[in-house]
Write a protein that holds these residues in place. Structure first.
Motif, PDB file in Angstrom:
ATOM      1  N   LEU A 169     -22.331  19.671   9.912  1.00  0.00           N
ATOM      2  CA  LEU A 169     -22.665  20.508  11.062  1.00  0.00           C
ATOM      3  C   LEU A 169     -22.131  19.915  12.353  1.00  0.00           C
ATOM      4  CD1 LEU A 169     -26.428  21.225  10.259  1.00  0.00           C
ATOM      5  CD2 LEU A 169     -24.424  22.568   9.591  1.00  0.00           C
ATOM      6  N   ASP A 170     -21.754  20.801  13.274  1.00  0.00           N
ATOM      7  CA  ASP A 170     -21.365  20.342  14.611  1.00  0.00           C
ATOM      8  C   ASP A 170     -22.634  20.156  15.448  1.00  0.00           C
ATOM      9  OD1 ASP A 170     -22.201  22.896  15.477  1.00  0.00           O
ATOM     10  OD2 ASP A 170     -20.153  23.635  15.723  1.00  0.00           O
ATOM     11  N   GLY A 171     -22.461  19.755  16.704  1.00  0.00           N
ATOM     12  CA  GLY A 171     -23.605  19.488  17.572  1.00  0.00           C
ATOM     13  C   GLY A 171     -24.521  20.686  17.757  1.00  0.00           C
ATOM     14  N   GLY A 172     -23.938  21.893  17.869  1.00  0.00           N
ATOM     15  CA  GLY A 172     -24.757  23.096  18.023  1.00  0.00           C
ATOM     16  C   GLY A 172     -25.607  23.373  16.796  1.00  0.00           C
ATOM     17  N   GLY A 173     -25.022  23.207  15.622  1.00  0.00           N
ATOM     18  CA  GLY A 173     -25.772  23.408  14.388  1.00  0.00           C
ATOM     19  C   GLY A 173     -26.881  22.383  14.243  1.00  0.00           C
ATOM     20  N   LEU A 174     -26.561  21.142  14.588  1.00  0.00           N
ATOM     21  CA  LEU A 174     -27.566  20.083  14.518  1.00  0.00           C
ATOM     22  C   LEU A 174     -28.722  20.362  15.473  1.00  0.00           C
ATOM     23  CD1 LEU A 174     -27.857  17.449  12.908  1.00  0.00           C
ATOM     24  CD2 LEU A 174     -26.889  16.259  14.875  1.00  0.00           C
ATOM     25  N   MET A 175     -28.389  20.868  16.659  1.00  0.00           N
ATOM     26  CA  MET A 175     -29.427  21.201  17.632  1.00  0.00           C
ATOM     27  C   MET A 175     -30.326  22.318  17.093  1.00  0.00           C
ATOM     28  SD  MET A 175     -29.146  21.998  21.707  1.00  0.00           S
ATOM     29  CE  MET A 175     -28.138  23.449  21.517  1.00  0.00           C
ATOM     30  N   LEU A 176     -29.739  23.321  16.448  1.00  0.00           N
ATOM     31  CA  LEU A 176     -30.539  24.400  15.861  1.00  0.00           C
ATOM     32  C   LEU A 176     -31.468  23.869  14.768  1.00  0.00           C
ATOM     33  CD1 LEU A 176     -27.968  27.323  15.565  1.00  0.00           C
ATOM     34  CD2 LEU A 176     -29.973  27.206  17.066  1.00  0.00           C
ATOM     35  N   VAL A 177     -30.960  22.946  13.968  1.00  0.00           N
ATOM     36  CA  VAL A 177     -31.784  22.376  12.892  1.00  0.00           C
ATOM     37  C   VAL A 177     -32.978  21.626  13.469  1.00  0.00           C
ATOM     38  CG1 VAL A 177     -31.828  20.658  11.040  1.00  0.00           C
ATOM     39  CG2 VAL A 177     -29.931  22.284  11.202  1.00  0.00           C
ATOM     40  N   TYR A 178     -32.736  20.803  14.482  1.00  0.00           N
ATOM     41  CA  TYR A 178     -33.849  20.055  15.066  1.00  0.00           C
ATOM     42  C   TYR A 178     -34.799  20.975  15.843  1.00  0.00           C
ATOM     43  CZ  TYR A 178     -32.491  15.518  13.355  1.00  0.00           C
ATOM     44  OH  TYR A 178     -32.236  14.446  12.527  1.00  0.00           O
ATOM     45  N   ALA A 179     -34.283  22.054  16.407  1.00  0.00           N
ATOM     46  CA  ALA A 179     -35.170  23.040  17.045  1.00  0.00           C
ATOM     47  C   ALA A 179     -36.062  23.696  15.986  1.00  0.00           C
ATOM     48  CB  ALA A 179     -34.359  24.089  17.793  1.00  0.00           C
TER      49      ALA A 179
ATOM     50  N   ARG B  46     -22.451  29.124   7.685  1.00  0.00           N
ATOM     51  CA  ARG B  46     -21.644  29.617   8.803  1.00  0.00           C
ATOM     52  C   ARG B  46     -20.512  28.646   9.160  1.00  0.00           C
ATOM     53  NH1 ARG B  46     -22.269  33.046  13.723  1.00  0.00           N
ATOM     54  NH2 ARG B  46     -20.911  32.086  15.179  1.00  0.00           N
ATOM     55  N   GLN B  47     -20.808  27.355   9.159  1.00  0.00           N
ATOM     56  CA  GLN B  47     -19.822  26.390   9.640  1.00  0.00           C
ATOM     57  C   GLN B  47     -18.837  25.924   8.578  1.00  0.00           C
ATOM     58  OE1 GLN B  47     -21.505  23.227  12.026  1.00  0.00           O
ATOM     59  NE2 GLN B  47     -22.703  24.674  13.230  1.00  0.00           N
ATOM     60  N   GLU B  48     -19.238  25.907   7.307  1.00  0.00           N
ATOM     61  CA  GLU B  48     -18.301  25.419   6.296  1.00  0.00           C
ATOM     62  C   GLU B  48     -18.264  26.279   5.035  1.00  0.00           C
ATOM     63  OE1 GLU B  48     -19.276  21.371   5.446  1.00  0.00           O
ATOM     64  OE2 GLU B  48     -21.101  21.886   4.384  1.00  0.00           O
ATOM     65  N   GLY B  49     -18.942  27.417   5.076  1.00  0.00           N
ATOM     66  CA  GLY B  49     -18.885  28.345   3.950  1.00  0.00           C
ATOM     67  C   GLY B  49     -19.795  28.007   2.783  1.00  0.00           C
ATOM     68  N   SER B  50     -20.656  27.016   2.940  1.00  0.00           N
ATOM     69  CA  SER B  50     -21.574  26.640   1.861  1.00  0.00           C
ATOM     70  C   SER B  50     -22.943  26.299   2.435  1.00  0.00           C
ATOM     71  CB  SER B  50     -21.052  25.417   1.098  1.00  0.00           C
ATOM     72  OG  SER B  50     -22.049  24.948   0.200  1.00  0.00           O
ATOM     73  N   PRO B  51     -23.982  26.902   1.910  1.00  0.00           N
ATOM     74  CA  PRO B  51     -25.329  26.572   2.386  1.00  0.00           C
ATOM     75  C   PRO B  51     -25.830  25.228   1.858  1.00  0.00           C
ATOM     76  CG  PRO B  51     -25.478  28.168   0.615  1.00  0.00           C
ATOM     77  CD  PRO B  51     -24.007  27.975   0.914  1.00  0.00           C
ATOM     78  N   PHE B  52     -25.132  24.649   0.894  1.00  0.00           N
ATOM     79  CA  PHE B  52     -25.649  23.456   0.226  1.00  0.00           C
ATOM     80  C   PHE B  52     -25.236  22.143   0.881  1.00  0.00           C
ATOM     81  CE2 PHE B  52     -25.202  26.760  -3.083  1.00  0.00           C
ATOM     82  CZ  PHE B  52     -26.555  26.994  -3.266  1.00  0.00           C
ATOM     83  N   GLY B  53     -24.104  22.114   1.565  1.00  0.00           N
ATOM     84  CA  GLY B  53     -23.599  20.870   2.136  1.00  0.00           C
ATOM     85  C   GLY B  53     -24.620  20.106   2.964  1.00  0.00           C
ATOM     86  N   PRO B  54     -25.197  20.737   3.990  1.00  0.00           N
ATOM     87  CA  PRO B  54     -26.154  19.993   4.814  1.00  0.00           C
ATOM     88  C   PRO B  54     -27.399  19.543   4.041  1.00  0.00           C
ATOM     89  CG  PRO B  54     -25.434  21.976   5.945  1.00  0.00           C
ATOM     90  CD  PRO B  54     -24.911  22.057   4.541  1.00  0.00           C
ATOM     91  N   ILE B  55     -27.799  20.314   3.062  1.00  0.00           N
ATOM     92  CA  ILE B  55     -28.967  19.946   2.256  1.00  0.00           C
ATOM     93  C   ILE B  55     -28.612  18.784   1.324  1.00  0.00           C
ATOM     94  CG2 ILE B  55     -30.623  20.765   0.521  1.00  0.00           C
ATOM     95  CD1 ILE B  55     -30.388  23.527   1.959  1.00  0.00           C
ATOM     96  N   ASN B  56     -27.352  18.705   0.925  1.00  0.00           N
ATOM     97  CA  ASN B  56     -26.901  17.588   0.090  1.00  0.00           C
ATOM     98  C   ASN B  56     -26.853  16.276   0.866  1.00  0.00           C
ATOM     99  OD1 ASN B  56     -26.488  19.372  -2.032  1.00  0.00           O
ATOM    100  ND2 ASN B  56     -24.285  19.516  -1.704  1.00  0.00           N
ATOM    101  N   GLY B  57     -26.706  16.354   2.187  1.00  0.00           N
ATOM    102  CA  GLY B  57     -26.519  15.159   3.013  1.00  0.00           C
ATOM    103  C   GLY B  57     -27.463  14.007   2.708  1.00  0.00           C
ATOM    104  N   PRO B  58     -28.775  14.236   2.681  1.00  0.00           N
ATOM    105  CA  PRO B  58     -29.687  13.115   2.437  1.00  0.00           C
ATOM    106  C   PRO B  58     -29.546  12.463   1.060  1.00  0.00           C
ATOM    107  CG  PRO B  58     -30.857  14.930   3.484  1.00  0.00           C
ATOM    108  CD  PRO B  58     -29.497  15.446   3.096  1.00  0.00           C
ATOM    109  N   SER B  59     -28.851  13.110   0.127  1.00  0.00           N
ATOM    110  CA  SER B  59     -28.683  12.498  -1.201  1.00  0.00           C
ATOM    111  C   SER B  59     -27.898  11.193  -1.127  1.00  0.00           C
ATOM    112  CB  SER B  59     -28.013  13.472  -2.175  1.00  0.00           C
ATOM    113  OG  SER B  59     -26.646  13.651  -1.861  1.00  0.00           O
TER     114      SER B  59
END
Length: 177
Positions: free
Chosen positions: A135-145, A38-51
């Protein structure tokens, strides 16, 4: 000398940690992917982060699927989720005392709050999850929720009404005297 009986007491905790960690990892990864799409057009970016833990901070910015980033990022996320699930299970397990659904949810929320503080306030930049790169703050909040919900699922399904007695999963919300 430890007996088989004393060692077997750790098996339920290990099993519960592995199950709860898997549920938590998958639940939060689904939300990571949805928010990334939703935020950047790719589902993989946030999952790539910990790499970035292994490959350096620049790798945490990658948006496309690669085994190097996506599979490693998910593996790190899964491992971290399992470690937090282990803490949650160890501290708040209802194996030793009765717990209501509200208590399980509160325990998961407390564990999640500690995880966020450790992830983003106490951990060196390279070893943070890297979700904020995507992710922005709202997306991060959803992830931690979602992470908190994931932590509470297995304890709720497992449920207990007295020490050592397991409830059936469909009895979770039924009060017992």
């Amino acid at each position: 000398m430890k007996t088989n009986a004393s060692r077997s007491g750790h098996r339920p905790l290990l099993r519960d940690t592995l199950i709860s960690g898997a549920i938590t990892a998958v639940t939060s990864a689904v939300v990571l992917a949805a928010c990334g799409r939703r935020q950047e057009g790719s589902p993989f970016g946030p999952i790539n982060g910990p790499s970035q833990w292994l490959w350096g901070e620049q790798e945490g910015y990658r948006r496309r699927f690669t085994a190097r980033n996506t599979l490693v990022g998910y593996a790190i996320h899964h491992l971290a989720s399992t470690l937090w699930a282990g803490l949650n299970e160890s501290l708040y397990s209802s194996r030793h005392r009765p717990a209501s659904p509200a208590q399980h949810l509160a325990a998961a929320a407390a564990t999640t709050a500690v995880a966020y503080v450790v992830d983003y306030k106490l951990t060196p930049r390279r070893f943070r999850p890297g979700f904020k790169k995507h992710l922005d703050g709202g997306g991060l909040m959803l992830v931690y929720a979602a992470f908190s919900v994931g932590l509470s699922v297995w304890p709720l399904l497992r449920g207990t009404h007295s020490a050592g007695t397991t409830r059936r999963s469909h009895d979770i919300f039924i009060r017992r005297p």
